[in-house]
Design a protein around this motif. Structure first.
Motif, PDB file in Angstrom:
ATOM      1  N   ILE A 178      19.823  83.131  43.969  1.00  0.00           N
ATOM      2  CA  ILE A 178      19.944  83.507  42.554  1.00  0.00           C
ATOM      3  C   ILE A 178      20.990  84.605  42.390  1.00  0.00           C
ATOM      4  CG2 ILE A 178      18.748  84.592  40.609  1.00  0.00           C
ATOM      5  CD1 ILE A 178      16.186  83.205  41.552  1.00  0.00           C
ATOM      6  N   ALA A 179      20.903  85.617  43.250  1.00  0.00           N
ATOM      7  CA  ALA A 179      21.836  86.744  43.150  1.00  0.00           C
ATOM      8  C   ALA A 179      23.265  86.302  43.427  1.00  0.00           C
ATOM      9  CB  ALA A 179      21.429  87.841  44.127  1.00  0.00           C
ATOM     10  N   LYS A 180      23.452  85.453  44.422  1.00  0.00           N
ATOM     11  CA  LYS A 180      24.801  84.990  44.784  1.00  0.00           C
ATOM     12  C   LYS A 180      25.451  84.270  43.607  1.00  0.00           C
ATOM     13  CE  LYS A 180      27.243  82.436  48.414  1.00  0.00           C
ATOM     14  NZ  LYS A 180      27.959  83.589  48.985  1.00  0.00           N
ATOM     15  N   THR A 181      24.657  83.513  42.862  1.00  0.00           N
ATOM     16  CA  THR A 181      25.167  82.800  41.689  1.00  0.00           C
ATOM     17  C   THR A 181      25.446  83.753  40.536  1.00  0.00           C
ATOM     18  OG1 THR A 181      23.948  80.805  42.304  1.00  0.00           O
ATOM     19  CG2 THR A 181      24.664  80.976  40.023  1.00  0.00           C
ATOM     20  N   ASN A 182      24.623  84.787  40.417  1.00  0.00           N
ATOM     21  CA  ASN A 182      24.696  85.701  39.275  1.00  0.00           C
ATOM     22  C   ASN A 182      25.797  86.743  39.398  1.00  0.00           C
ATOM     23  OD1 ASN A 182      23.887  88.165  37.630  1.00  0.00           O
ATOM     24  ND2 ASN A 182      22.371  86.686  36.911  1.00  0.00           N
ATOM     25  N   LEU A 183      26.024  87.233  40.613  1.00  0.00           N
ATOM     26  CA  LEU A 183      26.994  88.309  40.808  1.00  0.00           C
ATOM     27  C   LEU A 183      28.422  87.823  40.540  1.00  0.00           C
ATOM     28  CD1 LEU A 183      25.517  89.913  44.045  1.00  0.00           C
ATOM     29  CD2 LEU A 183      25.721  91.043  41.813  1.00  0.00           C
ATOM     30  N   PRO A 184      29.249  88.631  39.860  1.00  0.00           N
ATOM     31  CA  PRO A 184      30.620  88.220  39.532  1.00  0.00           C
ATOM     32  C   PRO A 184      31.624  88.508  40.641  1.00  0.00           C
ATOM     33  CG  PRO A 184      30.158  90.312  38.509  1.00  0.00           C
ATOM     34  CD  PRO A 184      28.884  89.906  39.205  1.00  0.00           C
ATOM     35  N   TYR A 185      31.136  88.817  41.825  1.00  0.00           N
ATOM     36  CA  TYR A 185      31.995  89.026  42.981  1.00  0.00           C
ATOM     37  C   TYR A 185      31.314  88.417  44.204  1.00  0.00           C
ATOM     38  CZ  TYR A 185      28.892  93.136  42.840  1.00  0.00           C
ATOM     39  OH  TYR A 185      27.799  93.966  42.707  1.00  0.00           O
ATOM     40  N   THR A 186      32.035  88.307  45.278  1.00  0.00           N
ATOM     41  CA  THR A 186      31.519  87.663  46.478  1.00  0.00           C
ATOM     42  C   THR A 186      30.366  88.448  47.083  1.00  0.00           C
ATOM     43  OG1 THR A 186      33.624  86.609  47.020  1.00  0.00           O
ATOM     44  CG2 THR A 186      32.088  86.962  48.842  1.00  0.00           C
ATOM     45  N   PHE A 187      29.276  87.762  47.359  1.00  0.00           N
ATOM     46  CA  PHE A 187      28.166  88.301  48.135  1.00  0.00           C
ATOM     47  C   PHE A 187      27.957  87.324  49.279  1.00  0.00           C
ATOM     48  CE2 PHE A 187      23.295  88.668  48.465  1.00  0.00           C
ATOM     49  CZ  PHE A 187      23.387  89.596  49.479  1.00  0.00           C
ATOM     50  N   ARG A 188      28.471  87.696  50.453  1.00  0.00           N
ATOM     51  CA  ARG A 188      28.432  86.817  51.618  1.00  0.00           C
ATOM     52  C   ARG A 188      27.389  87.300  52.605  1.00  0.00           C
ATOM     53  NH1 ARG A 188      32.204  87.999  55.321  1.00  0.00           N
ATOM     54  NH2 ARG A 188      33.846  88.165  53.749  1.00  0.00           N
ATOM     55  N   TYR A 189      26.560  86.391  53.087  1.00  0.00           N
ATOM     56  CA  TYR A 189      25.521  86.794  54.039  1.00  0.00           C
ATOM     57  C   TYR A 189      25.307  85.711  55.089  1.00  0.00           C
ATOM     58  CZ  TYR A 189      22.776  84.074  50.622  1.00  0.00           C
ATOM     59  OH  TYR A 189      22.318  83.102  49.752  1.00  0.00           O
ATOM     60  N   ALA A 190      24.819  86.146  56.244  1.00  0.00           N
ATOM     61  CA  ALA A 190      24.537  85.214  57.341  1.00  0.00           C
ATOM     62  C   ALA A 190      23.385  84.309  56.940  1.00  0.00           C
ATOM     63  CB  ALA A 190      24.186  85.984  58.607  1.00  0.00           C
TER      64      ALA A 190
END
Length: 267
Positions: A178-190
């Motif tokens: 949900i957060a990855k879709t919502n954030l307006p910048y890259t949130f990359r995680y393993a």
């Protein structure tokens, strides 16, 4: 409009053909006749879904020249979202002009023609400082970003409100998506716990008591669920989360085991 330069020596002449310059001038002249419109979803919805070139302005000054290979409103919408999630930007001061271009030449793109036209005047600085880059990739996570880089000048907002969260229990895997879709910048995680590719986010559950939270609060909450050496690293323009102690000269903040750290605290 001149198409070239000529040096006449009587019975012999040298002529330098400058078709690309003429085309660049023509594109620039067309864009100059257009009124600058605020970069809003309402204005973008009025654009036809055609390919073309566009120019972004900040406080009336030309800062970026770009192209849309498929759809002008789609491409500009990405810029609207990105700029909305950055510090030191007033989205109300960002305007644009756009021009649909039906290309019939392949040697050089309309975008390149416009950039060449304006670069000598010191315009369009965002074309050279990393604005157009999305996720630079993991190998760039420790790169030092100089003060002139776009991400340093306009870092990712930690006060961005992540909304649409379900109140009550939710597994960490779903929350991250949900957060990855919502954030307006890259949130990359393993995606995995270790090299054996054992996915474990779904094993953790958190309880949310509100349908929204600020990005910084979210990163603190998530880091509290993960054991050492997991950490969340906030870089100038994006955020990464990996099971390793990443130390970057450009890091703005770290979240480790539910606590927020300034880079100076970990040196």
């Amino acid at each position: 409009m001149s198409l070239g330069e000529q040096r006449d020596l009587g019975n012999y002449a040298e002529f330098k053909l400058s078709i690309t310059k003429a085309l660049g001038d023509q594109l620039s002249e067309h864009l100059a006749t257009l009124a600058k419109a605020p970069l809003t979803a309402e204005n973008l919805a009025k654009l036809p879904p055609l390919k073309g070139v566009y120019q972004l302005y900040r406080h009336g000054d030309l800062v970026y020249i770009g192209k849309a290979d498929r759809s002008l409103p789609q491409r500009l919408s990405r810029h609207l979202r990105k700029l909305s999630g950055r510090e030191n930007t007033d989205i109300e001061q960002i305007t644009f002009t756009a021009l649909s271009v039906d290309e019939d030449f392949n040697a050089v793109t309309p975008e390149e023609l416009l950039i060449k036209k304006h670069q000598g005047d010191g315009e369009a600085p965002w074309n050279y400082n990393g604005f157009g880059i999305n996720d630079p990739g993991k190998e760039r996570d420790t790169t030092f970003f100089g003060p002139d880089h776009f991400d340093q000048q306009y870092p990712a907002r930690l006060d961005w409100v992540i909304d649409g969260l379900p109140v009550g229990k939710i597994d960490l895997k779903s929350l991250l998506q949900i957060a990855k879709t919502n954030l307006p910048y890259t949130f990359r995680y393993a995606h995995y716990r270790d090299k054996k590719k054992i996915e474990f986010y779904a094993e953790f559950e958190v309880i949310l008591d509100a349908p929204e939270m600020r990005a910084g609060e979210f990163f603190e909450l998530v880091s509290a669920q993960l054991p050492s050496p997991w950490q969340i690293t906030v870089l100038p323009g994006y955020v990464v989360m990996y099971p390793e102690k990443l130390r970057s000269k450009s890091a703005r903040r770290y979240y480790i085991e539910g606590k927020s750290f300034d880079p100076a605290d970990l040196t």
